[in-house]
Design an enzyme around this catalytic site. Structure first.
Site, PDB file in Angstrom:
ATOM      1  N   CYS A   2       0.952  -1.198   0.154  1.00 24.49           N
ATOM      2  CA  CYS A   2       0.063  -0.161   0.127  1.00 24.49           C
ATOM      3  C   CYS A   2       1.022   1.233   0.026  1.00 24.49           C
ATOM      4  O   CYS A   2       2.077   1.234   0.094  1.00 24.49           O
ATOM      5  CB  CYS A   2      -0.890   0.019   1.204  1.00 24.49           C
ATOM      6  SG  CYS A   2      -1.898  -1.404   1.349  1.00 24.49           S
ATOM      7  N   ARG A  27       1.828   1.494  -5.982  1.00 21.45           N
ATOM      8  CA  ARG A  27       2.354   0.831  -5.090  1.00 21.45           C
ATOM      9  C   ARG A  27       1.209  -0.126  -4.723  1.00 21.45           C
ATOM     10  O   ARG A  27       0.976  -1.312  -3.824  1.00 21.45           O
ATOM     11  CB  ARG A  27       2.612   1.400  -3.516  1.00 21.45           C
ATOM     12  CG  ARG A  27       3.954   2.082  -3.784  1.00 21.45           C
ATOM     13  CD  ARG A  27       4.116   3.093  -2.409  1.00 21.45           C
ATOM     14  NE  ARG A  27       4.426   2.066  -1.391  1.00 21.45           N
ATOM     15  CZ  ARG A  27       5.523   1.498  -0.875  1.00 21.45           C
ATOM     16  NH1 ARG A  27       6.551   1.910  -1.355  1.00 21.45           N
ATOM     17  NH2 ARG A  27       5.624   0.834  -0.028  1.00 21.45           N
ATOM     18  N   GLY A  99       1.203  -2.900   5.580  1.00 20.85           N
ATOM     19  CA  GLY A  99       1.727  -4.265   6.214  1.00 20.85           C
ATOM     20  C   GLY A  99       0.858  -5.215   6.223  1.00 20.85           C
ATOM     21  O   GLY A  99      -0.305  -5.052   5.992  1.00 20.85           O
ATOM     22  N   GLU A 476      11.635 -14.245 -18.569  1.00 19.93           N
ATOM     23  CA  GLU A 476      11.483 -12.721 -18.219  1.00 19.93           C
ATOM     24  C   GLU A 476      10.394 -12.171 -19.303  1.00 19.93           C
ATOM     25  O   GLU A 476       9.540 -11.615 -18.963  1.00 19.93           O
ATOM     26  CB  GLU A 476      12.620 -11.873 -18.543  1.00 19.93           C
ATOM     27  CG  GLU A 476      12.446 -10.509 -18.347  1.00 19.93           C
ATOM     28  CD  GLU A 476      11.810  -9.953 -17.092  1.00 19.93           C
ATOM     29  OE1 GLU A 476      11.500 -10.901 -16.211  1.00 19.93           O
ATOM     30  OE2 GLU A 476      11.010  -8.946 -16.968  1.00 19.93           O
ATOM     31  N   LYS A 480       6.380 -10.759 -18.372  1.00 18.78           N
ATOM     32  CA  LYS A 480       5.916  -9.614 -19.115  1.00 18.78           C
ATOM     33  C   LYS A 480       4.673  -9.718 -19.521  1.00 18.78           C
ATOM     34  O   LYS A 480       3.673  -9.139 -19.520  1.00 18.78           O
ATOM     35  CB  LYS A 480       6.956  -9.011 -20.115  1.00 18.78           C
ATOM     36  CG  LYS A 480       8.289  -8.293 -19.443  1.00 18.78           C
ATOM     37  CD  LYS A 480       8.148  -7.100 -18.786  1.00 18.78           C
ATOM     38  CE  LYS A 480       8.251  -6.861 -17.443  1.00 18.78           C
ATOM     39  NZ  LYS A 480       8.760  -7.847 -16.379  1.00 18.78           N
ATOM     40  N   GLU A 483       1.927 -10.537 -16.970  1.00 24.09           N
ATOM     41  CA  GLU A 483       1.542  -9.676 -16.067  1.00 24.09           C
ATOM     42  C   GLU A 483       0.739  -8.447 -16.656  1.00 24.09           C
ATOM     43  O   GLU A 483       0.171  -7.568 -15.724  1.00 24.09           O
ATOM     44  CB  GLU A 483       2.749  -9.463 -15.110  1.00 24.09           C
ATOM     45  CG  GLU A 483       3.803  -8.524 -15.906  1.00 24.09           C
ATOM     46  CD  GLU A 483       4.835  -7.979 -14.782  1.00 24.09           C
ATOM     47  OE1 GLU A 483       4.448  -7.783 -13.744  1.00 24.09           O
ATOM     48  OE2 GLU A 483       6.118  -7.683 -15.092  1.00 24.09           O
ATOM     49  N   HIS A 499       9.527 -34.028 -23.267  1.00 24.98           N
ATOM     50  CA  HIS A 499       9.086 -34.796 -21.822  1.00 24.98           C
ATOM     51  C   HIS A 499       7.938 -34.405 -21.331  1.00 24.98           C
ATOM     52  O   HIS A 499       7.700 -34.598 -20.155  1.00 24.98           O
ATOM     53  CB  HIS A 499      10.351 -34.460 -20.879  1.00 24.98           C
ATOM     54  CG  HIS A 499      11.845 -34.781 -21.479  1.00 24.98           C
ATOM     55  ND1 HIS A 499      12.176 -36.135 -21.409  1.00 24.98           N
ATOM     56  CD2 HIS A 499      12.657 -34.063 -22.078  1.00 24.98           C
ATOM     57  CE1 HIS A 499      13.362 -36.317 -22.007  1.00 24.98           C
ATOM     58  NE2 HIS A 499      13.726 -34.829 -22.239  1.00 24.98           N
ATOM     59  N   LYS A 598       3.564  -2.504  -7.662  1.00 27.23           N
ATOM     60  CA  LYS A 598       5.119  -2.152  -7.900  1.00 27.23           C
ATOM     61  C   LYS A 598       5.760  -2.689  -6.935  1.00 27.23           C
ATOM     62  O   LYS A 598       6.997  -3.283  -6.937  1.00 27.23           O
ATOM     63  CB  LYS A 598       5.248  -0.657  -8.238  1.00 27.23           C
ATOM     64  CG  LYS A 598       6.777  -0.471  -8.581  1.00 27.23           C
ATOM     65  CD  LYS A 598       7.052  -1.246 -10.011  1.00 27.23           C
ATOM     66  CE  LYS A 598       8.433  -0.703 -10.429  1.00 27.23           C
ATOM     67  NZ  LYS A 598       8.671  -1.461 -11.817  1.00 27.23           N
TER      68      LYS A 598
HETATM   69  C1  AGP Z   1       8.255  -7.505 -12.589  1.00 29.14           C
HETATM   70  O1  AGP Z   1       7.865  -6.918 -13.786  1.00 29.14           O
HETATM   71  C2  AGP Z   1       7.380  -7.617 -11.817  1.00 29.14           C
HETATM   72  N1  AGP Z   1       6.868  -6.357 -11.229  1.00 29.14           N
HETATM   73  C3  AGP Z   1       7.645  -8.267 -10.403  1.00 29.14           C
HETATM   74  O2  AGP Z   1       7.845  -9.569 -10.652  1.00 29.14           O
HETATM   75  C4  AGP Z   1       9.060  -7.660  -9.599  1.00 29.14           C
HETATM   76  O3  AGP Z   1      10.005  -7.875 -10.559  1.00 29.14           O
HETATM   77  C5  AGP Z   1       8.971  -8.343  -8.391  1.00 29.14           C
HETATM   78  O4  AGP Z   1       7.859  -8.065  -7.513  1.00 29.14           O
HETATM   79  C6  AGP Z   1      10.190  -8.008  -7.674  1.00 29.14           C
HETATM   80  O5  AGP Z   1      10.268  -6.617  -7.284  1.00 29.14           O
HETATM   81  P1  AGP Z   1      11.728  -5.896  -6.917  1.00 29.14           P
HETATM   82  O6  AGP Z   1      12.719  -6.083  -7.934  1.00 29.14           O
HETATM   83  O7  AGP Z   1      11.433  -4.534  -6.724  1.00 29.14           O
HETATM   84  O8  AGP Z   1      12.208  -6.775  -5.679  1.00 29.14           O
END
Ligand code: AGP
Length: 603
Positions: A2, A27, A99, A476, A480, A483, A499, A598
């Protein structure tokens, strides 16, 4: 997960809170709310919606208030609903929380407060307990209450009989504080402070902050005064502007080349890796014979790919773990291991806990972080900043590229310091310097990937296949796509298809193949034949210089040339752009995808 904010001063409280909430919304954006204190009256506005909706509710209110608190929520305990939105009120207390209070259910039972609760979450329990303990002394009430709480918290509160006083306390969840000409501002991270200040301090854990028109003070739980340790902001509000781009994600892909240049200039200015200024001297590289890497999501993918580079160039064994697994698996770490944690935000709780586990076992730790002053940066023995600049879009792009650059240079530094630089490290770094231009050239050709996105946007799932470094690149790429476009996508090691996973291939199944490793071309070509034989529609992304050796009749996209081991730098922007345009074509939220945030500050 948050975002919380608090302001006291003579400025326009409503404007300041709303502007700051917008800067924190990345956030978490399930719901939002603010509380204004005007004299002894407290006005609360909240909604299970974004800050833009809250803004309409708040119009015309709060301008004369001299203090207020605000919150953007990523739902953990309790659904997305009005009653679970913050701020929470209980008697004289108005509170916002970031939290997880893990023992909230026991506290409800122990203190018989169920009848006072309107919400189904954990945060309101803190508000009620604070009110139960508040007999006119905020410090006593806060100290007594937090002693009961287990878990993580950043609590910001106001007491109705103490107008224009804001109190805060934290444990793990972050709070940063700044003073400026017309008031005092606290927030979950520096983005929200960037409009108003050049210096800030991090609220130490379990320290009670009091902000009022005339005072800014810190006391520990025994009542002892604590002096704040101010630090300088390394970016300004102007860095948070989209600069004409429709979305932060596009802006951050467009900035990727510049970010990489800055990163290379910081750690390989004269063509060789150098981390002396960061305290990594010759002794550091000689005393560690093993590397343990912990990270999450995109940062984990960077770590995975770097394993091969550490082992190939520095001959140093490297294990890579998901932070969320590491803290429970507790794998054995060799005596002379160094724990490397990677985190763009520097606040990911899983990675912070992994760092704490490693330190408890006496391991020397190194953090690769983007956000200065973040919890992980502060708690690691050494920190290397990514120099990527603020990354706002939930989907990480330029941070990934900078993380990788630092990991490569770290591997080269181990090689150089331990005289294992058989490969010509300087030549490879020279080649790395070409990567920013190539990334920018890929961005200029972005319409190529926009066209492909138009053709893939209705797919329910996409396969991605590759071997060795291509497999890690595609892990990776798949994240992308998942998400931000919500298309199910998995990366498979091509050799593994037979397999099991090949059972999923049927007519027209879209398969993206990545071929950047010259010596794997023949093997990868046969895997492409295997999936085509079962009806797959293959889109092949192949390194330009080996394209002529690939003779199959499938759609081909050229990847710009770098040495095989550096190909991730010219390949990953392609897949970042493809995912970006898929989200655009599907009309979904590019910078704030559903269910995500984020910064993941809950385990
Ligand atoms: C990546 O595109 C995601 N938003 C997410 O997987 C992110 O990489 C992960 O939460 C780790 O975040 P950080 O690098 O701030 O620790």
């Amino acid at each position: 997960m948050c975002g919380i904010i608090g302001y006291v001063g003579t400025g326009n409280t409503a404007d300041i809170l709303m502007r700051s909430l917008k800067l924190l919304e990345y956030r978490g954006y399930d719901s939002s709310g603010v509380a204004f204190c005007s004299g002894k009256s407290m006005e609360v506005f909240k909604c299970p919606d974004r800050v833009s909706v809250l803004e309409d509710l708040v119009k015309g209110h709060g301008e004369n208030a001299k203090s207020g608190i605000g919150h953007t929520r990523w739902a953990t305990h309790g659904s997305v609903s009005f009653k679970n939105s913050h701020p929470h009120q209980a008697g004289k207390v108005t509170l916002v929380h970031n939290g997880i209070i893990e023992n909230y259910k026991e506290l409800i039972q122990t203190y018989h407060i169920e009848n006072r609760l309107l919400s189904t979450g954990d945060s309101e329990v803190a508000a009620v307990l604070l009110d139960e303990h508040y007999k006119g002394d905020p410090y006593a009430a806060i100290s007594e209450t937090v002693e009961l709480l287990q878990g993580t918290y950043a609590l910001v509160m106001m007491f109705s009989d103490r107008p224009d006083e804001i109190y805060a306390i934290r444990k793990v969840s972050p709070i940063v504080v700044s003073e400026q000409e017309n008031g005092k501002l606290l927030a979950s991270d520096l983005n929200a402070l960037s409009t108003v200040c050049r210096e800030y301090f991090v609220l130490p854990e379990k320290t009670i902050l009091k902000m009022s028109l005339s005072e800014l003070s810190l006391k520990d739980l025994s009542g002892k005064d604590i002096k704040p340790e101010y630090e300088q902001m390394d970016f300004g509000f102007e860095d948070l502007d989209k600069k004409g781009h429709p979305f932060y994600m596009e802006k951050e892909i467009a900035e990727e080349g510049t970010a990489l240049r800055r990163c290379l200039a910081s750690y390989a200015a004269d063509g060789l890796p150098s981390f002396e200024d960061e305290g990594l001297d010759h002794g550091f590289f000689c005393r560690h014979k093993h590397i343990v890497i912990c990270a999450c999501g995109t940062s984990y993918h960077a770590g995975l790919l770097s394993k091969r580079i550490f082992e190939k160039y520095a001959g140093i064994s490297t294990e890579v773990y998901l932070s969320s697994e590491f803290i429970y698996e507790r794998p054995l770490m060799e005596e002379d291991s160094v724990l490397v944690v990677i985190s763009q935000s520097g606040e990911t709780i899983d990675t912070l806990e992994a760092l704490r586990c490693g330190r408890k076992e006496g391991k020397e730790s190194l953090a690769i972080v983007n956000v200065k002053g973040s919890s992980i940066a502060r708690e690691a023995d050494h920190v290397l900043y990514m120099e990527a600049g603020p990354e706002i879009a939930v989907a990480s792009t330029k941070a990934y590229t900078c993380q990788l650059a630092i990991l490569y240079l770290l591997a080269f530094a181990f090689a150089k310091e331990t005289k294992q630089d058989g490969e010509d490290i300087a030549k490879l770094i020279e080649e790395m310097r070409k990567a920013p231009d190539l990334i920018e050239a890929v961005y200029e050709e972005r319409e190529t990937y926009h066209d492909l996105a138009k053709r893939l946007k209705d797919q329910k799932s996409v396969f991605m296949i590759g071997r060795s470094l291509d497999y890690y690149i595609l892990m990776e790429a798949a994240l992308k796509m998942k998400e931000i476009s919500y298309i199910h996508c998995e990366a498979y090691a091509s050799g593994e298809l037979k397999h099991g996973p090949i059972a999923l291939i049927e007519k027209d199944t879209p398969v993206i193949a990545c071929l950047s490793q010259k010596d794997l071309l023949a093997k990868e070509s046969s895997n492409i034949k295997e999936v085509r034989a079962r009806g797959a529609k293959v889109f092949c992304f192949i390194k330009e210089s080996i394209r002529k050796d690939f003779v199959q009749k499938v759609e081909v996209f050229a990847l710009k040339d770098l040495p095989d081991d550096l190909m991730v730098f010219s390949a990953i922007p392609v897949f970042q752009l493809l995912a970006y345009y898929l989200a655009i074509e599907k009309g979904v939220s590019v910078d704030k995808p559903r269910n995500l945030a984020k910064v993941v500050t809950v385990e």
